[in-house]
Design a protein around this motif. Structure first.
Motif, PDB file in Angstrom:
ATOM      1  N   CYS A 170       0.849  -1.192   0.000  1.00 19.06           N
ATOM      2  CA  CYS A 170       0.000   0.000   0.000  1.00 19.06           C
ATOM      3  C   CYS A 170       0.881   1.238   0.000  1.00 19.06           C
ATOM      4  O   CYS A 170       1.947   1.254   0.615  1.00 19.06           O
ATOM      5  N   THR A 171       0.412   2.261  -0.701  1.00 17.31           N
ATOM      6  CA  THR A 171       1.152   3.517  -0.793  1.00 17.31           C
ATOM      7  C   THR A 171       0.222   4.682  -0.539  1.00 17.31           C
ATOM      8  O   THR A 171      -0.863   4.759  -1.120  1.00 17.31           O
ATOM      9  N   GLN A 172       0.636   5.565   0.336  1.00 12.45           N
ATOM     10  CA  GLN A 172      -0.107   6.776   0.627  1.00 12.45           C
ATOM     11  C   GLN A 172       0.382   7.878  -0.300  1.00 12.45           C
ATOM     12  O   GLN A 172       1.591   8.093  -0.437  1.00 12.45           O
ATOM     13  N   ASN A 173      -0.555   8.580  -0.955  1.00  8.38           N
ATOM     14  CA  ASN A 173      -0.219   9.622  -1.919  1.00  8.38           C
ATOM     15  C   ASN A 173       0.745   9.112  -2.991  1.00  8.38           C
ATOM     16  O   ASN A 173       1.853   9.639  -3.160  1.00  8.38           O
ATOM     17  N   PRO A 174       0.352   8.075  -3.737  1.00  6.76           N
ATOM     18  CA  PRO A 174       1.238   7.532  -4.771  1.00  6.76           C
ATOM     19  C   PRO A 174       1.403   8.503  -5.930  1.00  6.76           C
ATOM     20  O   PRO A 174       0.573   9.386  -6.152  1.00  6.76           O
ATOM     21  N   SER A 175       2.472   8.328  -6.660  1.00  8.80           N
ATOM     22  CA  SER A 175       2.715   9.162  -7.837  1.00  8.80           C
ATOM     23  C   SER A 175       1.711   8.820  -8.927  1.00  8.80           C
ATOM     24  O   SER A 175       1.029   7.792  -8.890  1.00  8.80           O
ATOM     25  N   TRP A 176       1.643   9.691  -9.947  1.00  4.63           N
ATOM     26  CA  TRP A 176       0.758   9.424 -11.084  1.00  4.63           C
ATOM     27  C   TRP A 176       1.116   8.101 -11.741  1.00  4.63           C
ATOM     28  O   TRP A 176       0.249   7.321 -12.118  1.00  4.63           O
ATOM     29  N   ALA A 177       2.430   7.864 -11.889  1.00  5.87           N
ATOM     30  CA  ALA A 177       2.866   6.635 -12.559  1.00  5.87           C
ATOM     31  C   ALA A 177       2.399   5.397 -11.794  1.00  5.87           C
ATOM     32  O   ALA A 177       1.969   4.408 -12.399  1.00  5.87           O
ATOM     33  N   MET A 178       2.465   5.446 -10.474  1.00  5.50           N
ATOM     34  CA  MET A 178       2.034   4.295  -9.675  1.00  5.50           C
ATOM     35  C   MET A 178       0.520   4.107  -9.768  1.00  5.50           C
ATOM     36  O   MET A 178       0.030   2.968  -9.820  1.00  5.50           O
ATOM     37  N   GLN A 179      -0.230   5.200  -9.804  1.00  5.34           N
ATOM     38  CA  GLN A 179      -1.679   5.085  -9.941  1.00  5.34           C
ATOM     39  C   GLN A 179      -2.050   4.510 -11.309  1.00  5.34           C
ATOM     40  O   GLN A 179      -2.946   3.668 -11.415  1.00  5.34           O
ATOM     41  N   TRP A 180      -1.365   4.969 -12.350  1.00  4.27           N
ATOM     42  CA  TRP A 180      -1.623   4.417 -13.682  1.00  4.27           C
ATOM     43  C   TRP A 180      -1.268   2.942 -13.740  1.00  4.27           C
ATOM     44  O   TRP A 180      -1.995   2.140 -14.343  1.00  4.27           O
ATOM     45  N   ALA A 181      -0.151   2.575 -13.122  1.00  2.64           N
ATOM     46  CA  ALA A 181       0.263   1.172 -13.132  1.00  2.64           C
ATOM     47  C   ALA A 181      -0.762   0.283 -12.444  1.00  2.64           C
ATOM     48  O   ALA A 181      -1.100  -0.801 -12.935  1.00  2.64           O
ATOM     49  N   ALA A 182      -1.269   0.734 -11.309  1.00  2.00           N
ATOM     50  CA  ALA A 182      -2.254  -0.062 -10.580  1.00  2.00           C
ATOM     51  C   ALA A 182      -3.597  -0.107 -11.300  1.00  2.00           C
ATOM     52  O   ALA A 182      -4.392  -1.028 -11.069  1.00  2.00           O
ATOM     53  N   SER A 183      -3.855   0.866 -12.163  1.00  2.00           N
ATOM     54  CA  SER A 183      -5.145   0.944 -12.859  1.00  2.00           C
ATOM     55  C   SER A 183      -5.121   0.338 -14.238  1.00  2.00           C
ATOM     56  O   SER A 183      -6.182   0.199 -14.869  1.00  2.00           O
ATOM     57  N   VAL A 184      -3.942  -0.034 -14.746  1.00  2.00           N
ATOM     58  CA  VAL A 184      -3.830  -0.429 -16.151  1.00  2.00           C
ATOM     59  C   VAL A 184      -4.676  -1.655 -16.470  1.00  2.00           C
ATOM     60  O   VAL A 184      -5.260  -1.765 -17.549  1.00  2.00           O
TER      61      VAL A 184
END
Length: 219
Positions: A88-102
Motif C-alpha cells: 500500500c502507498t499513501q499519496n502515490p505518484s501518477w505513474a504508480m496510480q496508472w500502473a495499478a489501474s492499467v
C-alpha cells in the motif's frame, strides 16, 4: 410472429452493454483527469486514489510482530500489510496510480472492442442473413478477439501490479516488475468461453452458408 427480428434480443443486450461501458468510460476519463490535476482528491476510480493497495500473487513476506524484519520492506510512504502480500502507498505518484489501474482500463477498452465487433456481426447478419460468409467471418474474428482478451487483460493487470509493487518495495526485496508476469495465473474464463462459443457458431454459420449455396445450385 414470423416477421420478428431473431437478432433483436442479442442486439438490445449488446447496445445496452455498449452504452453503459461508453458512459462509464467518459465518466472515468473526467474523474481521472480531475483527480490527476488535484480537483477531486476524495474521488476513487479504478486505482486513482490517495491510498492505493495492490496484492501480489508471486510474493509473500513475513511481517508479523514477533519476527519483524531487520530492514524496512517498503519504501518511505509505502507499507507491506500484515498478510505479507499487499503493498500500500499513501499519496502515490501518477505513474504508480496508472500502473495499478492499467488492468481495469485495459479490460474496459477490450470490452468496448468486443462490443463494437458484436455490433458489426449483428449488422452483417441482418443485411446478408445469418448463414452467409460475411457474418460468419466477423463472428470468427470476434471469437479470436475474445480469446485474446482472456489472456491480454490478466497479463496487463500483472504487468501493472508488478510495476506498482517494484516501485513500492524496498531495495532489499529486489523485486522486479516482471515478477507478477512470471507467476502462474489463469486466463479470464468468461471471455475465453464466449470466444470458443463464437468460434463454434462461426463454423456452423460457414456450414450453413455452404449448404445454402448447394441448394441454390440445385434449383
Amino acid at each position: 410472429m414470423a416477421g420478428r427480428d431473431p437478432l433483436a434480443p442479442l442486439s438490445t443486450l449488446v447496445d445496452v452493454v455498449f452504452a453503459l461501458i461508453v458512459t462509464f468510460a467518459l465518466f472515468s476519463a473526467v474523474v481521472t483527469g480531475l483527480h490527476l490535476f488535484g480537483k477531486a482528491d476524495g474521488a476513487q476510480l479504478f486505482s486513482f486514489s490517495d491510498h492505493v493497495c495492490v496484492e501480489a500473487e508471486s510474493f509473500m513476506a513475513s511481517v508479523g510482530e514477533d519476527d519483524a524484519p531487520a530492514e524496512p520492506l517498503a519504501k518511505p510512504g509505502s507499507s507491506l500489510q500484515t498478510s505479507g502480500t499487499m503493498f500500500c502507498t499513501q499519496n502515490p505518484s501518477w505513474a504508480m496510480q496508472w500502473a495499478a489501474s492499467v488492468g481495469s482500463i485495459l479490460s474496459m477498452m477490450l470490452l468496448i472492442g468486443a462490443c463494437l465487433l458484436a455490433r458489426r456481426v449483428i449488422r452483417a447478419a441482418r443485411r446478408d442473413g445469418i448463414f452467409t460468409a460475411v457474418p460468419a467471418k466477423l463472428t470468427r474474428t470476434l471469437g479470436w478477439f475474445l480469446i485474446a482478451m482472456a489472456f491480454i487483460a490478466p497479463v496487463g493487470t500483472d504487468i501493472g501490479n508488478g510495476i506498482f509493487m517494484a516501485s513500492a518495495a524496498a531495495p532489499v526485496l529486489e523485486l522486479a516488475w516482471t515478477m507478477e508476469v512470471t507467476s502462474i495465473g489463469g486466463p479470464d474464463w468468461t471471455p475465453l468461453i464466449l470466444g470458443i462459443c463464437a468460434l463454434t457458431f462461426s463454423r456452423v454459420m460457414y456450414r450453413g452458408a455452404a449448404l445454402q449455396d448447394d441448394v441454390a445450385l440445385t434449383i
